[in-house]
Write a protein that holds these residues in place. Structure first.
Motif, PDB file in Angstrom:
ATOM      1  N   THR A 122       0.689  -1.148  -0.031  1.00 44.30           N
ATOM      2  CA  THR A 122       0.091   0.125   0.204  1.00 44.30           C
ATOM      3  C   THR A 122       0.913   1.325   0.059  1.00 44.30           C
ATOM      4  O   THR A 122       0.624   2.227  -0.627  1.00 44.30           O
ATOM      5  CB  THR A 122      -0.965   0.049   1.419  1.00 44.30           C
ATOM      6  OG1 THR A 122      -0.352  -0.571   2.407  1.00 44.30           O
ATOM      7  CG2 THR A 122      -2.028  -0.944   1.185  1.00 44.30           C
ATOM      8  N   THR A 123       2.073   1.294   0.758  1.00 48.79           N
ATOM      9  CA  THR A 123       2.827   2.455   0.851  1.00 48.79           C
ATOM     10  C   THR A 123       3.512   2.463  -0.527  1.00 48.79           C
ATOM     11  O   THR A 123       3.486   3.640  -1.324  1.00 48.79           O
ATOM     12  CB  THR A 123       3.852   2.040   1.769  1.00 48.79           C
ATOM     13  OG1 THR A 123       3.388   1.793   3.143  1.00 48.79           O
ATOM     14  CG2 THR A 123       4.928   3.472   1.865  1.00 48.79           C
ATOM     15  N   GLY A 124       3.960   1.285  -1.176  1.00 51.99           N
ATOM     16  CA  GLY A 124       4.436   1.295  -2.582  1.00 51.99           C
ATOM     17  C   GLY A 124       3.374   1.955  -3.461  1.00 51.99           C
ATOM     18  O   GLY A 124       4.028   2.569  -4.648  1.00 51.99           O
ATOM     19  N   TYR A 125       1.912   1.573  -3.377  1.00 51.42           N
ATOM     20  CA  TYR A 125       1.118   2.176  -4.282  1.00 51.42           C
ATOM     21  C   TYR A 125       1.275   3.753  -4.064  1.00 51.42           C
ATOM     22  O   TYR A 125       1.118   4.459  -5.251  1.00 51.42           O
ATOM     23  CB  TYR A 125      -0.195   1.635  -3.870  1.00 51.42           C
ATOM     24  CG  TYR A 125      -1.440   2.194  -4.714  1.00 51.42           C
ATOM     25  CD1 TYR A 125      -1.519   1.940  -6.067  1.00 51.42           C
ATOM     26  CD2 TYR A 125      -2.017   3.567  -4.171  1.00 51.42           C
ATOM     27  CE1 TYR A 125      -2.519   2.255  -6.922  1.00 51.42           C
ATOM     28  CE2 TYR A 125      -3.159   3.910  -4.887  1.00 51.42           C
ATOM     29  CZ  TYR A 125      -3.368   3.308  -6.207  1.00 51.42           C
ATOM     30  OH  TYR A 125      -4.360   4.095  -7.181  1.00 51.42           O
ATOM     31  N   ASP A 126       1.138   4.405  -3.102  1.00 55.56           N
ATOM     32  CA  ASP A 126       1.182   5.721  -2.604  1.00 55.56           C
ATOM     33  C   ASP A 126       2.248   6.319  -3.529  1.00 55.56           C
ATOM     34  O   ASP A 126       2.117   7.394  -4.036  1.00 55.56           O
ATOM     35  CB  ASP A 126       1.287   5.975  -1.255  1.00 55.56           C
ATOM     36  CG  ASP A 126       0.021   5.662  -0.589  1.00 55.56           C
ATOM     37  OD1 ASP A 126      -1.020   5.866  -1.599  1.00 55.56           O
ATOM     38  OD2 ASP A 126       0.107   5.420   0.631  1.00 55.56           O
ATOM     39  N   VAL A 127       3.728   5.640  -3.210  1.00 58.42           N
ATOM     40  CA  VAL A 127       4.778   6.206  -4.119  1.00 58.42           C
ATOM     41  C   VAL A 127       4.715   6.098  -5.474  1.00 58.42           C
ATOM     42  O   VAL A 127       5.035   7.137  -6.044  1.00 58.42           O
ATOM     43  CB  VAL A 127       6.067   5.273  -3.509  1.00 58.42           C
ATOM     44  CG1 VAL A 127       7.279   5.667  -4.309  1.00 58.42           C
ATOM     45  CG2 VAL A 127       6.389   5.555  -1.975  1.00 58.42           C
ATOM     46  N   TRP A 128       4.077   4.992  -5.903  1.00 51.56           N
ATOM     47  CA  TRP A 128       4.035   4.901  -7.451  1.00 51.56           C
ATOM     48  C   TRP A 128       2.893   5.878  -7.755  1.00 51.56           C
ATOM     49  O   TRP A 128       3.273   6.616  -8.895  1.00 51.56           O
ATOM     50  CB  TRP A 128       3.550   3.537  -7.755  1.00 51.56           C
ATOM     51  CG  TRP A 128       3.157   3.203  -9.217  1.00 51.56           C
ATOM     52  CD1 TRP A 128       4.145   2.732 -10.017  1.00 51.56           C
ATOM     53  CD2 TRP A 128       2.054   3.351  -9.739  1.00 51.56           C
ATOM     54  NE1 TRP A 128       3.860   2.577 -11.076  1.00 51.56           N
ATOM     55  CE2 TRP A 128       2.586   2.875 -11.281  1.00 51.56           C
ATOM     56  CE3 TRP A 128       0.830   3.691  -9.713  1.00 51.56           C
ATOM     57  CZ2 TRP A 128       1.340   2.885 -12.182  1.00 51.56           C
ATOM     58  CZ3 TRP A 128      -0.013   3.708 -10.733  1.00 51.56           C
ATOM     59  CH2 TRP A 128       0.147   3.470 -11.939  1.00 51.56           C
ATOM     60  N   ASN A 129       1.989   5.966  -7.235  1.00 53.02           N
ATOM     61  CA  ASN A 129       0.964   6.986  -7.732  1.00 53.02           C
ATOM     62  C   ASN A 129       1.461   8.432  -7.717  1.00 53.02           C
ATOM     63  O   ASN A 129       1.106   9.315  -8.902  1.00 53.02           O
ATOM     64  CB  ASN A 129      -0.279   6.961  -6.703  1.00 53.02           C
ATOM     65  CG  ASN A 129      -1.564   7.017  -7.199  1.00 53.02           C
ATOM     66  OD1 ASN A 129      -1.647   6.824  -8.253  1.00 53.02           O
ATOM     67  ND2 ASN A 129      -2.673   7.325  -6.511  1.00 53.02           N
TER      68      ASN A 129
END
Lengths: 414, 414
Positions: A122-129
């Protein structure tokens, strides 16, 4: 398994799993158990690849026999991921799987990962987003340099700091897990993403799972010996060993690519380059390379080795060859590119508990729930039918017919 | 065979034969001898179907082995009738054959017939020519009534008095002979049509031919036994028996439709109706009938029997299935519909005498004389290559490659 007596069918919670079960092994049994505990769900729903798998391979035994083994080992409902989503890279694979489970009303989806910590994703998703455009630019640059997608993606992920956490996007399983999370969050689905730690292949937990071996090593062991060796047997639940034997008794073989070599070779030899170019996955002049190398190919492995480059990875080539075999065209894939969910859900099998859940849920479904392969009602079904026929095409005529007939029978009940 | 020493190469006369040699048998040896006498020619040129035959069947042994048997038995030059002309009804078959021979400068073409009297054909041509519109109207009416072409044509021929002479247009061999004569006269080619009487299958002439049996009965005998029985042996020149054995030793089989059943079934099962409809010969909704019957087909024979109607004759269906197998489309056939001659002549083999004739003649040829299959130089060659690959596709990989390699070797010399 009588939780519905406690909670009542109306309040049953379902947890989704995204699987291939090729074959179902002890690691899968562990995954079901751990997911059940992590989600607290009463009903485990598995969306499973059908005849052909994400890596572009025929399943070792057919989907009906794999579904049965899964049901016997703790899954309540098995539905089929349509071919057009199953034999694809992570984006479409995840979209098809997650939306299939979403249509079935799961409140969570649980996948295996090295770290077992969902916050990495989920943190990865934020970074990616937040860094999408940087990521995309880096990705395109890397691809333009001739790198294959996984490596290009790994470097692009590094460029935005995505490889620093517990989730390395160069690992295929992490790419898949991240794609599930991305689909859930992008499409704002009311589903909790969950992850449980994978067991290492040398991990022993006799009380739950017996020996855990990697799916690949089990498959290699089975295919090498053409029988269930002692080693393989230790990694397989009894139900799976049973289904493997049953399938082999009926079909006489366990399916692998070499069985299809003569068919796909015949196809390539009787297609023009222009016809090959219309097949899904045929990009950047790959059709010329496939044609050119066909003349000296002595086996499927030999052929792919002679085509393989840094850009054309083994998996990508296997997927493309699966599409040649099933005659799946770019125009077929275009059909699903822009639909928001999936066109239908195809039920393969269920337990009594699964049936109770579905009976309660199906009135709320936004897409049809099919219990058999509807012949030629729509182009998607026609593609499923082609994939099923291609899968059984290496068997003698009577067996082909008998196995394909399973497509028209009611779902498996366990 | 040293007539050229007497006459001189410049004045050599060639006589053309139109054949399949499937396999070459005593009747063919008799036909060559009788044609040589009737034409007074020094050089016998045979235009031969390649991998697949006019009736829509794979040849029992490949074209190279059949060509060799023919050369050993008295033919001086063997050239291949391109696939697009060979697997066709009489009109295109005749056009391709006659024009191939015309490009090779034959002064006569000699075919076998029941009556052995060419005036039946030339008179027939005059009658047909004067009554074309009546014939065409009757033909269309008969076809509209659901009759297959041979029967419709027979009745239309009767309507203009064409069945009153020695040539009954309901007999396939007479239809072919008439088509040769028609092509020669329609296109005003400087070629004498000649005919010699066929020997009955029970005719014995030990001095020239030994036992004469019909091609069909010999083939059935060979395929039934899978070896050369005493009966079959009596009807075959030693050279043919030799080539049949040699081919079988290398390939392990004699080719027949049932060997291709799984391939053509796989193809039909992985094609949409629209894709099937693009295949040459797929008319009047035949694609639906083929799809529908495919599910229960247990063998090729079984399948065709379930499709066959008064309109869809066995031969027509076999041709259509050959086009499915080789992936030959309506658009491919459209390529040759409007060219006046043939695009090239493909040499398969020759004797010393044949070579002398060709060396003298080839400078006058209006189309290329190809001594190997030119890979992908033009769409026609690509079609030949597909047909060749389809023919060998039922063999193991190494054999497939070795046999196909014959296409790239210099012509056979005998």
């Amino acid at each position: 398994m009588n939780t519905n007596q406690i909670r009542g069918v109306e309040t049953m919670q379902a947890c989704g799993l995204i699987v291939e079960y090729n074959p179902f092994h002890n690691g899968h049994a562990y995954h079901i158990q751990a997911s059940k505990e992590a989600s607290g769900a009463d009903c485990m729903i598995a969306v499973m690849s059908g005849s052909f798998l994400q890596r572009g391979e025929p399943a070792i035994i057919d989907k009906f026999h794999r579904a049965k083994a899964a049901l016997q080992a703790g899954v309540d409902i098995v539905v089929e991921l349509p071919y057009l989503y199953a034999v694809q890279s992570s984006d479409l694979f995840a979209r098809g799987s997650v939306h299939t489970l979403s249509e079935l009303g799961v409140s969570s989806i649980c996948f295996g990962s090295e770290s077992g910590d969902i916050s990495h994703f989920t943190t990865g998703y934020d970074v990616w987003n937040k860094n999408q455009s940087t990521y995309q630019t880096a990705l395109q640059e890397n691809m333009a340099r001739g790198l294959a997608f996984p490596e290009a993606s790994r470097l692009a992920s590094g460029a935005i700091g995505l490889t620093t956490g517990g989730m390395d996007l160069a690992k295929p399983n992490n790419i898949l897990g991240f794609s599930y999370v991305k689909t859930i969050l992008d499409d704002q689905l009311p589903i909790d993403p969950l992850t449980v730690g994978r067991l290492d292949s040398d991990y022993h937990d006799k009380s739950i799972t017996g020996t855990i071996a990697s799916a690949t090593s089990i498959r290699n062991e089975l295919i090498k010996n053409e029988y269930i060796s002692e080693t393989a047997n230790r990694s397989l639940p009894g139900e799976t060993a049973d289904q493997l034997q049953k399938y082999k008794q009926k079909a006489t073989i366990w399916h692998r690519w070499e069985h299809y070599f003569h068919l796909v070779h015949y196809r390539v030899m009787t297609m023009t380059e222009a016809e090959l170019a219309a097949i899904h996955g045929m990009d950047e002049g790959l059709e010329y390379r496939i044609k050119k190398t066909a003349h000296n190919a002595a086996s499927f492995r030999d052929w792919l080795n002679s085509i393989k480059t840094k850009r054309y990875t083994w998996t990508r080539l296997q997927r493309t060859f699966t599409h040649i075999l099933t005659n799946t065209k770019k125009t077929d894939v275009a059909r699903i590119q822009h639909i928001p969910s999936v066109p239908y859900v195809r039920l393969l099998g269920m337990t009594e508990s699964g049936r109770a859940y579905l009976n309660n849920w199906k009135k709320d479904m936004g897409v049809p729930l099919l219990s058999t392969l509807a012949r030629q009602t729509d182009p998607m079904s026609a593609i499923e039918e082609k994939a099923s026929h291609a899968y059984y095409s290496i068997l003698p005529a009577e067996k082909k017919r008998a196995f394909h007939h399973q497509e028209l029978e009611p779902p498996i009940m366990v």
